[in-house]
Each structure stands twice: as C-alpha cells, then as structure tokens.
Enzyme design. Sequence first.
Site, PDB file in Angstrom:
ATOM      1  N   ASP A  58       0.843  -1.465  -0.033  1.00  0.00           N
ATOM      2  CA  ASP A  58      -0.062   0.033   0.123  1.00  0.00           C
ATOM      3  C   ASP A  58       0.851   1.560  -0.205  1.00  0.00           C
ATOM      4  OD1 ASP A  58      -2.279   1.864   0.022  1.00  0.00           O
ATOM      5  OD2 ASP A  58      -2.348   1.421   2.065  1.00  0.00           O
ATOM      6  N   THR A  91      -3.600   6.440  -3.877  1.00  0.00           N
ATOM      7  CA  THR A  91      -2.503   6.800  -2.635  1.00  0.00           C
ATOM      8  C   THR A  91      -1.046   7.050  -3.686  1.00  0.00           C
ATOM      9  OG1 THR A  91      -2.236   4.856  -1.839  1.00  0.00           O
ATOM     10  CG2 THR A  91      -3.219   6.513  -0.872  1.00  0.00           C
ATOM     11  N   THR A  92      -1.256   5.507  -4.073  1.00  0.00           N
ATOM     12  CA  THR A  92       0.040   5.473  -5.435  1.00  0.00           C
ATOM     13  C   THR A  92       0.245   6.594  -6.491  1.00  0.00           C
ATOM     14  OG1 THR A  92       0.553   3.381  -4.384  1.00  0.00           O
ATOM     15  CG2 THR A  92       1.863   4.257  -5.710  1.00  0.00           C
ATOM     16  N   ASP A 382      -9.846  -0.472   3.407  1.00  0.00           N
ATOM     17  CA  ASP A 382      -9.951   0.497   2.011  1.00  0.00           C
ATOM     18  C   ASP A 382     -10.964   0.163   1.279  1.00  0.00           C
ATOM     19  OD1 ASP A 382      -7.876   1.943   2.564  1.00  0.00           O
ATOM     20  OD2 ASP A 382      -6.337   0.123   2.027  1.00  0.00           O
TER      21      ASP A 382
HETATM   22  P1  ADP Z   1      -2.936   2.899  -6.202  1.00  0.00           P
HETATM   23  O1  ADP Z   1      -2.393   3.490  -4.634  1.00  0.00           O
HETATM   24  O2  ADP Z   1      -2.346   4.250  -6.959  1.00  0.00           O
HETATM   25  O3  ADP Z   1      -4.434   2.866  -5.795  1.00  0.00           O
HETATM   26  P2  ADP Z   1      -2.724   0.112  -6.585  1.00  0.00           P
HETATM   27  O4  ADP Z   1      -1.001  -0.777  -6.311  1.00  0.00           O
HETATM   28  O5  ADP Z   1      -3.811   0.026  -5.963  1.00  0.00           O
HETATM   29  O6  ADP Z   1      -2.120   1.604  -6.508  1.00  0.00           O
HETATM   30  O7  ADP Z   1      -2.635  -0.093  -8.198  1.00  0.00           O
HETATM   31  C1  ADP Z   1      -3.857   0.561  -8.835  1.00  0.00           C
HETATM   32  C2  ADP Z   1      -4.239   0.404 -10.190  1.00  0.00           C
HETATM   33  O8  ADP Z   1      -3.772  -1.102 -10.636  1.00  0.00           O
HETATM   34  C3  ADP Z   1      -5.464   1.448 -11.198  1.00  0.00           C
HETATM   35  O9  ADP Z   1      -4.807   2.081 -12.067  1.00  0.00           O
HETATM   36  C4  ADP Z   1      -6.336   0.012 -11.420  1.00  0.00           C
HETATM   37  O10 ADP Z   1      -6.777   0.812 -12.955  1.00  0.00           O
HETATM   38  C5  ADP Z   1      -5.119  -0.891 -11.583  1.00  0.00           C
HETATM   39  N1  ADP Z   1      -5.362  -1.927 -11.692  1.00  0.00           N
HETATM   40  C6  ADP Z   1      -6.113  -3.236 -10.969  1.00  0.00           C
HETATM   41  N2  ADP Z   1      -6.148  -4.004 -11.284  1.00  0.00           N
HETATM   42  C7  ADP Z   1      -5.887  -3.832 -12.684  1.00  0.00           C
HETATM   43  C8  ADP Z   1      -6.081  -5.587 -13.888  1.00  0.00           C
HETATM   44  N3  ADP Z   1      -6.056  -6.340 -13.195  1.00  0.00           N
HETATM   45  N4  ADP Z   1      -5.412  -5.271 -14.864  1.00  0.00           N
HETATM   46  C9  ADP Z   1      -4.555  -3.852 -15.178  1.00  0.00           C
HETATM   47  N5  ADP Z   1      -4.191  -2.679 -14.381  1.00  0.00           N
HETATM   48  C10 ADP Z   1      -5.436  -2.778 -12.849  1.00  0.00           C
END
Ligand code: ADP
Length: 536
Positions: A58, A91-92, A382
């Site tokens: 996270d 957040t990232t 979350d």
């Molecule tokens: P954040 O802290 O920004 O939420 P995450 O590590 O949760 O970062 O990643 C979120 C990103 O991952 C989003 O842009 C989401 O669209 C993407 N994502 C989630 N599942 C998939 C998937 N199966 N294929 C491609 N992108 C994905």
Amino acid sequence: MSEAPILEETDRTTGRDALRKNIQAAIALAGAVRSTLGPKGLDKLLVDDEGRSMVTNDGITVLESAKVEHPIAHMLISASATQDQTVRDGTTTTVLLAAEWLQNAWHLVVQGVHPATIARGYRIAEQFCRDAMPELCVEASKEQILAATKTSLAGKLHTQMQSVIANCAVTAAETIAMGSKGKIVADPTRVKVVTRNGPTIDESNLITGLALSKKRAHRDMPSTLGAGSILLVDGGLELRSMSTDVKLNVTSTEVLQSFRDAEHERLLKQVEKLSELGINVLACREGIDDAMHSHLVKAGIQSFRRVAKSDLELLARGCGALLVPSIHQARENDVGVFIKSYCERWGDSEQWILEADEGGATFVATGSTETVVSEVERCFADALGVACKLMESPKLVPGGGATYIALARRLRRFAETVPGREQLAIEAFADGLETVPRVLAENAGMDPIDTLLQIVSLQSTQNDDSIGLNVITRVPENMIECEVVEPSRVLEQAISGACEASVAVLRIDDVLWARQEISVPEDVQASLDGTAPDRR
Ligand code: ADP
Ligand code: MG
C-alpha cells in the site's frame, strides 16, 4: 547589499536551483512507491526503529512510515494522505502523477518556459479532465460495484482473499447504506472491525449486527433474546464510592450500616425502574454491583458492564437509543429496540452480538499472526471505504490505465486549440497522465513504450475509451468487460490532488533552510573517525 542578519543561520537556494532540488525530491519519493503500483506491483518490507516489521503493497502505508525529511516530499505525502482519507484508494497514483508532472515541467523550464506559465497550463488541463470525466463514466451495476471493490484490492493479499474481503465490504456497505434527504449515505464508521488471532486468514467474515468482546454480567442471565428493548447507560449500577461522592459523619456503626442499606435500596429501585421500562438488555459504561446480579437475573435482564463509550455510541445509532447518564434519569424515549441479542464463544473469548434494524455489521479479521491480521484489517477498511463511496455515487471508469490514456488523447487534441505557451504545459500534463499505464506495464514486466502505443492506437482505431492493459492476461482489453473498473472519484481526486501538489511546488522559487546542529552519538562519531575500540 549584504544578506539580512536574520538569514545568518539559514541555508538558501533560489530560483531554478531551488526548483531543480525540489523536483529531485519529488522524483525520489515517487521512486520509493513506483514498484508497488497495480496487481503485479511488488511488496515492501518496512522495519521501524524498534525493529518491528511489516510487509505491505500500500503506497500510503509505505510513505507514512518512511522517515522523510524533505519538505517537498512531505507535500506529496500529504496529497496522498488526503487521497486516502477522501476516497480510500489511488494513493500511489497520486504521488506518481505529481512527480511525473514535475519532471515534465522541468523539461519545459530548461527550454525557457516560466514555471508560472506551466502552473497555469496544468490548471487548465486539470479543469479539462474534470469536464471530460462524465463522458468516460458508466453507471455501476451491483456486480460492477463488487468488481470495483475487488480492483481496489489489486496486489494486496492473495486473489481468493481479495474476493472474500470485497464481498464482505460490499455486503457491509449495503447493510449500512441509508436514504437521507433524497440521497444515499453509507457511513463506514457504522461497521465495526474486530480482530481474532489464531484461525487462518480465510476465516475472516462478516456478521450482521455489532459484535462486542463482552461477557454477560452473570451466567444465569439469558444468553439469547429475541426482539426487545435496550437501555444504554453512560454510567453504572454501583454503590457510590465513599471517598469521592459522599461526606459521612460516622458516629456509630449503625450509621454506616444504614447508609449501606440506603445505597442498596437505591440500586434496587433502579432495577425496578428497568423492569418498569420493559428493558431486556442493559449495557453500562461503568460497573454493575455484584449484589444486583441476582435481581437482574430475576428480572430476566441480560446485562453488560464496562462497555466502551465508542461501542455504546455505535449501539445507540443502531438501536435508535439515547445514551443516558444514569438509570434513574432514563425515560421511555431513551430506550432502543433490537431484533436479536445473543452471546457466543469465539475461541477463548466471549462475544455479545446485537442485531438491530440499523445495527450495522461487524467484520471479523482473522489471521495466523498479528501482522497478517493487521494487513487484513487495513485492506478491509480500504475496501469498505471504496464500497461505501460507490453506494453514494455509483459511477465507474475503466481501470488498467484506460481512462488516463483516454484523457491524454482528448487533452492533446484540446492543446492544439490553445495558442499560448500553456499549450506546451497541457501536452506535458497529457504525457504525465500516461505514467499510470506505463508503470503498470513496467511492473508486469512488459515494455512500457510498446504497450502504451498499442493501447493508444487500439483506442483510436476501435473508437473505444475502455481499452486498457489487463496485467493479468498481459494484453490490451476492454476493461469494463474484464471487470477492471474503478470509482471515477478516485481518478478525479488523484488528478486534482496531484495537480494541486505539483502546482504548489512549481510556485516555490526560494527555499530557506534553518541550519541544524546535527548531533552524532559518541560511538558513531568514534567509528567515523576510526578511533573506535576494535570489538572483534
Ligand atoms: P493505488 O495506491 O494508486 O491505488 P494500486 O497498487 O492499488 O495503486 O494500483 C491501482 C492501479 O492498478 C489502478 O490504476 C488500477 O486500474 C490498476 N489495476 C488493478 N487491477 C488491474 C488489472 N487486472 N489490470 C491492469 N491494471 C489493474
Ligand atoms: Mg489501490
């Protein structure tokens, strides 16, 4: 003119140099979380100064536990923290976008574009994205709310666990969602989370009603009750303590005895009052005198003592009760109602579970170690936040970078219509948006440039804004069809929060650092000087 004496103990960097250093700090910070983005992102092992460790994926958890001293890095971390508080996800992404926009701004500064012009261009671009977003949104069905909640857990825990938590979060959000003034309100604080070490992580589950780790005051009290009335007391059913509440002039032992009798009588009256009010369950913040147990048992009242104030408040909201300061002040209107109240044994702890009309829900986070339990707890919080926001506003956009690419394509076309140097900044903003799909591809071990180009051309030739990168299948797909969807508010907030942070950094052209005395512990200094005694 010489520098003002007030700046004597201060280091100063100005103009372009200040901007360069600030941007470097932002890029360094983004570098720390870049590899965690998306389902294929890697985890970070965090170790604090007391040796406690935590493994997490996270972004905000990594950032908040890092000992960051640079003020610009702090600005980005607080943008990310705001993202966490308002929409519970993205957040990232926020940090990555802000750092990328700053880096792109630097390229323009080097070419002679003034930072203020870039800031203006960024603001225009942000407003454009905000206006374009409704075109890219779809109204979420119930299945899509579940899919979006699951997407928010991407990369955390394992896939099966993501489904369990997403299901629990959506069910909990549905349980607590209520109509109020023509709007739906889902307040995640109505959901209680309890933790349980021991069983495996898969046993985490959601129960209807509020579960409190409490034992009834006496085992002869009823263990299970059907529908009934409940009184919540912000006090107790106890003898008054001599030292604090009363002044007694004791002249003979009888005086003391008669005082005790009077106190006993006072408590008995309170139990009678409970029966008059038709109370079936009593919960007190303070104690319940042992001498009253038999009377409460006789009256068939299930009673609980030392219930935390926060739990009493949750119970009050669920049962429509009012917290009263003492039993003798209770009136009929203060009494709440419940559907079921029962006691259950979980492992070695006794639980009291109360179901009421608006009684909320309790998530039981389990896991074999404390670290696992707290990760489950964090993920549920979350997911619940995302599910609640979706109950209130069920608007989704395709994930996997699709929406960022769609916005960038529109922005580039729009930039052509802007005559001034802001045009360059708007293009730089569009490039920055594409950092999300690029990093997603990078973290999945794919070529970021080829992947991006492929998606851009597919979106354009098929006239489909939903095509993004599915990192699980590793091919560009329609993200709505493969159920990788996100709440549009997450993207809106990430874009505006990151834009705000990068514009704030661009506006700084003078950094004044108070010089700090750095004290180095003696043994460290000795080893630095090479004068430390050899311990081998
Ligand atoms: P954040 O802290 O920004 O939420 P995450 O590590 O949760 O970062 O990643 C979120 C990103 O991952 C989003 O842009 C989401 O669209 C993407 N994502 C989630 N599942 C998939 C998937 N199966 N294929 C491609 N992108 C994905
Ligand atoms: Mg996320």
